[in-house]
Design a protein around this motif. Structure first.
Motif, PDB file in Angstrom:
ATOM      1  N   SER A  70      69.603  67.366  22.697  1.00 60.37           N
ATOM      2  CA  SER A  70      70.563  66.682  23.219  1.00 60.37           C
ATOM      3  C   SER A  70      71.248  67.405  24.676  1.00 60.37           C
ATOM      4  O   SER A  70      71.683  66.677  25.628  1.00 60.37           O
ATOM      5  CB  SER A  70      71.720  66.221  22.306  1.00 60.37           C
ATOM      6  OG  SER A  70      72.261  67.076  21.566  1.00 60.37           O
ATOM      7  N   LYS A  71      71.541  68.810  24.387  1.00 59.34           N
ATOM      8  CA  LYS A  71      72.037  69.319  25.414  1.00 59.34           C
ATOM      9  C   LYS A  71      71.052  69.398  26.449  1.00 59.34           C
ATOM     10  O   LYS A  71      71.338  69.464  27.730  1.00 59.34           O
ATOM     11  CB  LYS A  71      72.111  70.930  24.937  1.00 59.34           C
ATOM     12  CG  LYS A  71      73.101  71.660  25.469  1.00 59.34           C
ATOM     13  CD  LYS A  71      73.694  72.990  24.687  1.00 59.34           C
ATOM     14  CE  LYS A  71      74.725  73.682  25.473  1.00 59.34           C
ATOM     15  NZ  LYS A  71      74.871  74.820  25.084  1.00 59.34           N
ATOM     16  N   VAL A  72      69.773  69.596  26.286  1.00 62.05           N
ATOM     17  CA  VAL A  72      68.723  69.692  27.665  1.00 62.05           C
ATOM     18  C   VAL A  72      68.772  68.255  28.163  1.00 62.05           C
ATOM     19  O   VAL A  72      68.619  68.201  29.358  1.00 62.05           O
ATOM     20  CB  VAL A  72      67.172  70.019  26.979  1.00 62.05           C
ATOM     21  CG1 VAL A  72      66.409  69.875  28.021  1.00 62.05           C
ATOM     22  CG2 VAL A  72      67.227  71.535  26.657  1.00 62.05           C
ATOM     23  N   ARG A  73      68.839  67.124  27.435  1.00 58.76           N
ATOM     24  CA  ARG A  73      68.865  65.931  27.809  1.00 58.76           C
ATOM     25  C   ARG A  73      69.819  65.805  28.987  1.00 58.76           C
ATOM     26  O   ARG A  73      69.734  65.031  29.827  1.00 58.76           O
ATOM     27  CB  ARG A  73      68.933  64.829  26.606  1.00 58.76           C
ATOM     28  CG  ARG A  73      67.467  64.394  26.204  1.00 58.76           C
ATOM     29  CD  ARG A  73      67.672  63.145  25.246  1.00 58.76           C
ATOM     30  NE  ARG A  73      66.522  63.144  24.415  1.00 58.76           N
ATOM     31  CZ  ARG A  73      66.589  63.401  23.057  1.00 58.76           C
ATOM     32  NH1 ARG A  73      67.707  63.745  22.638  1.00 58.76           N
ATOM     33  NH2 ARG A  73      65.504  63.597  22.373  1.00 58.76           N
ATOM     34  N   GLN A  74      70.893  66.157  28.797  1.00 59.80           N
ATOM     35  CA  GLN A  74      72.102  66.106  29.665  1.00 59.80           C
ATOM     36  C   GLN A  74      71.564  66.665  31.163  1.00 59.80           C
ATOM     37  O   GLN A  74      72.292  66.276  32.235  1.00 59.80           O
ATOM     38  CB  GLN A  74      73.191  67.113  29.358  1.00 59.80           C
ATOM     39  CG  GLN A  74      73.965  66.853  28.132  1.00 59.80           C
ATOM     40  CD  GLN A  74      75.262  66.016  28.234  1.00 59.80           C
ATOM     41  OE1 GLN A  74      75.638  65.995  29.277  1.00 59.80           O
ATOM     42  NE2 GLN A  74      75.700  65.627  27.054  1.00 59.80           N
ATOM     43  N   GLN A  75      70.699  67.394  31.175  1.00 62.82           N
ATOM     44  CA  GLN A  75      70.239  67.986  32.427  1.00 62.82           C
ATOM     45  C   GLN A  75      69.021  67.413  32.915  1.00 62.82           C
ATOM     46  O   GLN A  75      68.519  67.701  34.048  1.00 62.82           O
ATOM     47  CB  GLN A  75      69.686  69.569  32.241  1.00 62.82           C
ATOM     48  CG  GLN A  75      70.784  70.410  31.511  1.00 62.82           C
ATOM     49  CD  GLN A  75      71.979  70.613  32.504  1.00 62.82           C
ATOM     50  OE1 GLN A  75      71.692  70.415  33.741  1.00 62.82           O
ATOM     51  NE2 GLN A  75      73.105  71.046  31.776  1.00 62.82           N
ATOM     52  N   LEU A  76      68.586  66.151  32.396  1.00 62.94           N
ATOM     53  CA  LEU A  76      67.443  65.722  32.694  1.00 62.94           C
ATOM     54  C   LEU A  76      67.820  63.856  33.249  1.00 62.94           C
ATOM     55  O   LEU A  76      68.642  63.245  32.640  1.00 62.94           O
ATOM     56  CB  LEU A  76      66.148  65.171  31.653  1.00 62.94           C
ATOM     57  CG  LEU A  76      65.832  66.562  30.698  1.00 62.94           C
ATOM     58  CD1 LEU A  76      64.947  66.047  29.908  1.00 62.94           C
ATOM     59  CD2 LEU A  76      65.208  67.535  31.728  1.00 62.94           C
ATOM     60  N   GLY A  77      67.226  63.711  34.313  1.00 62.59           N
ATOM     61  CA  GLY A  77      67.432  62.330  34.835  1.00 62.59           C
ATOM     62  C   GLY A  77      65.851  61.537  35.013  1.00 62.59           C
ATOM     63  O   GLY A  77      65.081  62.174  35.460  1.00 62.59           O
ATOM     64  N   ILE A  78      66.040  60.543  34.140  1.00 68.33           N
ATOM     65  CA  ILE A  78      64.512  59.886  33.980  1.00 68.33           C
ATOM     66  C   ILE A  78      64.305  58.495  34.797  1.00 68.33           C
ATOM     67  O   ILE A  78      65.518  57.624  34.565  1.00 68.33           O
ATOM     68  CB  ILE A  78      64.460  59.915  32.491  1.00 68.33           C
ATOM     69  CG1 ILE A  78      64.379  61.162  32.135  1.00 68.33           C
ATOM     70  CG2 ILE A  78      63.030  59.139  32.186  1.00 68.33           C
ATOM     71  CD1 ILE A  78      64.795  61.092  30.432  1.00 68.33           C
ATOM     72  N   VAL A  79      63.348  58.182  35.544  1.00 69.23           N
ATOM     73  CA  VAL A  79      63.086  56.841  35.695  1.00 69.23           C
ATOM     74  C   VAL A  79      61.746  56.617  35.252  1.00 69.23           C
ATOM     75  O   VAL A  79      60.809  57.261  35.643  1.00 69.23           O
ATOM     76  CB  VAL A  79      63.241  56.600  37.375  1.00 69.23           C
ATOM     77  CG1 VAL A  79      62.485  55.517  37.889  1.00 69.23           C
ATOM     78  CG2 VAL A  79      64.653  57.052  38.004  1.00 69.23           C
ATOM     79  N   ILE A 141      67.713  54.176  39.412  1.00 73.00           N
ATOM     80  CA  ILE A 141      67.806  55.663  40.033  1.00 73.00           C
ATOM     81  C   ILE A 141      69.142  56.117  40.113  1.00 73.00           C
ATOM     82  O   ILE A 141      69.381  57.192  39.956  1.00 73.00           O
ATOM     83  CB  ILE A 141      67.219  55.394  41.470  1.00 73.00           C
ATOM     84  CG1 ILE A 141      65.522  55.061  41.471  1.00 73.00           C
ATOM     85  CG2 ILE A 141      67.274  56.630  42.294  1.00 73.00           C
ATOM     86  CD1 ILE A 141      65.022  54.375  42.795  1.00 73.00           C
ATOM     87  N   GLY A 142      70.003  55.325  40.595  1.00 75.41           N
ATOM     88  CA  GLY A 142      71.578  55.696  40.614  1.00 75.41           C
ATOM     89  C   GLY A 142      72.034  55.981  39.072  1.00 75.41           C
ATOM     90  O   GLY A 142      72.477  57.306  38.840  1.00 75.41           O
ATOM     91  N   ARG A 143      71.321  55.269  38.049  1.00 79.75           N
ATOM     92  CA  ARG A 143      71.808  55.850  36.908  1.00 79.75           C
ATOM     93  C   ARG A 143      71.229  57.338  36.316  1.00 79.75           C
ATOM     94  O   ARG A 143      71.773  58.008  35.804  1.00 79.75           O
ATOM     95  CB  ARG A 143      71.237  54.787  35.809  1.00 79.75           C
ATOM     96  CG  ARG A 143      71.320  54.878  34.269  1.00 79.75           C
ATOM     97  CD  ARG A 143      70.556  54.072  33.666  1.00 79.75           C
ATOM     98  NE  ARG A 143      70.355  54.550  31.973  1.00 79.75           N
ATOM     99  CZ  ARG A 143      69.644  55.395  31.611  1.00 79.75           C
ATOM    100  NH1 ARG A 143      68.940  56.136  32.348  1.00 79.75           N
ATOM    101  NH2 ARG A 143      69.623  55.862  30.508  1.00 79.75           N
ATOM    102  N   ALA A 144      69.868  57.613  36.999  1.00 79.21           N
ATOM    103  CA  ALA A 144      68.975  58.598  36.736  1.00 79.21           C
ATOM    104  C   ALA A 144      69.886  59.810  37.263  1.00 79.21           C
ATOM    105  O   ALA A 144      69.742  60.979  36.944  1.00 79.21           O
ATOM    106  CB  ALA A 144      67.704  58.776  37.119  1.00 79.21           C
ATOM    107  N   ILE A 145      70.722  59.668  38.590  1.00 81.01           N
ATOM    108  CA  ILE A 145      71.108  60.904  39.018  1.00 81.01           C
ATOM    109  C   ILE A 145      72.738  61.035  38.833  1.00 81.01           C
ATOM    110  O   ILE A 145      73.339  61.860  39.363  1.00 81.01           O
ATOM    111  CB  ILE A 145      70.913  60.834  40.551  1.00 81.01           C
ATOM    112  CG1 ILE A 145      71.568  59.448  41.203  1.00 81.01           C
ATOM    113  CG2 ILE A 145      69.594  61.187  41.137  1.00 81.01           C
ATOM    114  CD1 ILE A 145      71.231  59.468  42.597  1.00 81.01           C
ATOM    115  N   LEU A 146      73.279  59.914  38.266  1.00 79.81           N
ATOM    116  CA  LEU A 146      74.677  59.848  37.879  1.00 79.81           C
ATOM    117  C   LEU A 146      75.292  61.204  37.405  1.00 79.81           C
ATOM    118  O   LEU A 146      76.309  61.588  37.833  1.00 79.81           O
ATOM    119  CB  LEU A 146      75.025  58.782  36.848  1.00 79.81           C
ATOM    120  CG  LEU A 146      76.615  58.341  36.625  1.00 79.81           C
ATOM    121  CD1 LEU A 146      77.336  57.756  37.914  1.00 79.81           C
ATOM    122  CD2 LEU A 146      76.521  57.305  35.577  1.00 79.81           C
TER     123      LEU A 146
END
Ligand SMILES: Nc1ncnc2c1ncn2[C@@H]1O[C@H](COP(=O)(O)OP(=O)(O)O)[C@@H](O)[C@H]1O
Ligand SMILES: [Mg+2]
Length: 248
Positions: A70-79, A141-146
């Protein structure tokens, strides 16, 4: 940053991925190419921590991810192929929802900034179900970089985008890279992706068959490399092709 090592994935008795090593580095865009069914999306999903490998590990800053997903997921943006959007919520509400999950500070300002950036500020109060595919893709894309991730994992992100949308996405990727982010990009638009990326990887039947630098690479020279890489693999893997060649 994010890396996979010795990653294999079985589906029934089939090996979708076979011993893939892929380190993503900050300040770099890595383009991942390969024919349909090569295993690209599976590899991206494993790096996105959405699927587990059958063998091998995913590492974050050199340490196995297992146990701190979960900590690493915070660092990932996915499309990816799924938009991860809620059709009955507005564009703005979708971003708020995502932002709260990630505990983003000054969320209101950040959501406005993203809506402007992806060119959807005018439609922020419209429900996503009424959006065209391209508008949904912009919001995805916006959601992935938010949440300002350090890694972007993009699976055919140009899908549905008009020319302006494609140019906007190229800007997003370049800005992200220039700010030190690491990006993995799956695209079937070879010339455009090679022009944008720093390095390339060609996947075929679950294996990396070729990788290298994109600098000084023309569309034509890459096209040759791509054909050659897949041809070699076909010769070794497909008896019919060898036989056919032998006859010719
Ligand atoms: N969950 C699954 N179960 C069984 N087979 C799968 C599953 N996911 C993918 N595959 C198969 O694995 C292969 C690679 O798929 P995928 O990673 O989507 O390839 P690509 O993105 O390169 O087109 C395909 O042959 C696909 O049918
Ligand atoms: Mg795919």
């Amino acid at each position: 940053m994010l890396e996979c090592k010795g990653v294999s994935r079985l589906a029934g008795h089939r090996e979708i991925l076979r011993g893939v090593d892929l380190p993503l580095e900050g300040g770099q865009v890595c383009a991942l190419f390969g024919p349909n069914g090569a295993g690209k999306s599976t590899l991206l999903k494993i790096m996105a921590l959405l699927t587990r490998p059958t063998r091998g590990v995913v590492l974050w800053d050199g340490e196995p991810v297992r146990g701190r997903e979960s900590k690493v997921r915070q660092q990932l943006g996915i499309v990816s192929h799924a938009t991860y959007l809620y059709n009955n919520l507005t564009a703005e509400e979708n971003l708020y929802f995502h932002g709260r999950l990630f505990g983003i500070p000054r969320l209101r300002e950040r959501v406005e900034e993203i809506l402007e950036k992806v060119g959807l500020y005018y439609a922020r109060r419209d429900t996503v179900g009424t959006f065209s595919r391209g508008m949904q893709q912009r919001l995805t894309i916006g959601r992935a970089i938010l949440h300002e991730p350090r890694v972007l994992l993009l699976d055919e992100p140009y899908t549905g985008l008009d020319q302006q949308g494609q140019a906007f996405l190229n800007d997003v990727i370049r800005d992200f890279r220039n700010a030190g982010g690491a990006c993995l990009l799956i695209s079937h638009d070879l010339p455009d992706a090679v022009a944008l990326a720093d390095k390339f990887i060609i996947l075929s039947e679950g294996r990396i068959v070729r990788e290298g630098s994109c600098s000084d690479m023309t569309a034509e020279s890459f096209d040759n490399i791509y054909r050659e890489a897949l041809e070699v693999d076909r010769e070794s893997g497909d008896a019919w092709a060898i036989q056919f060649r032998g006859e010719g």
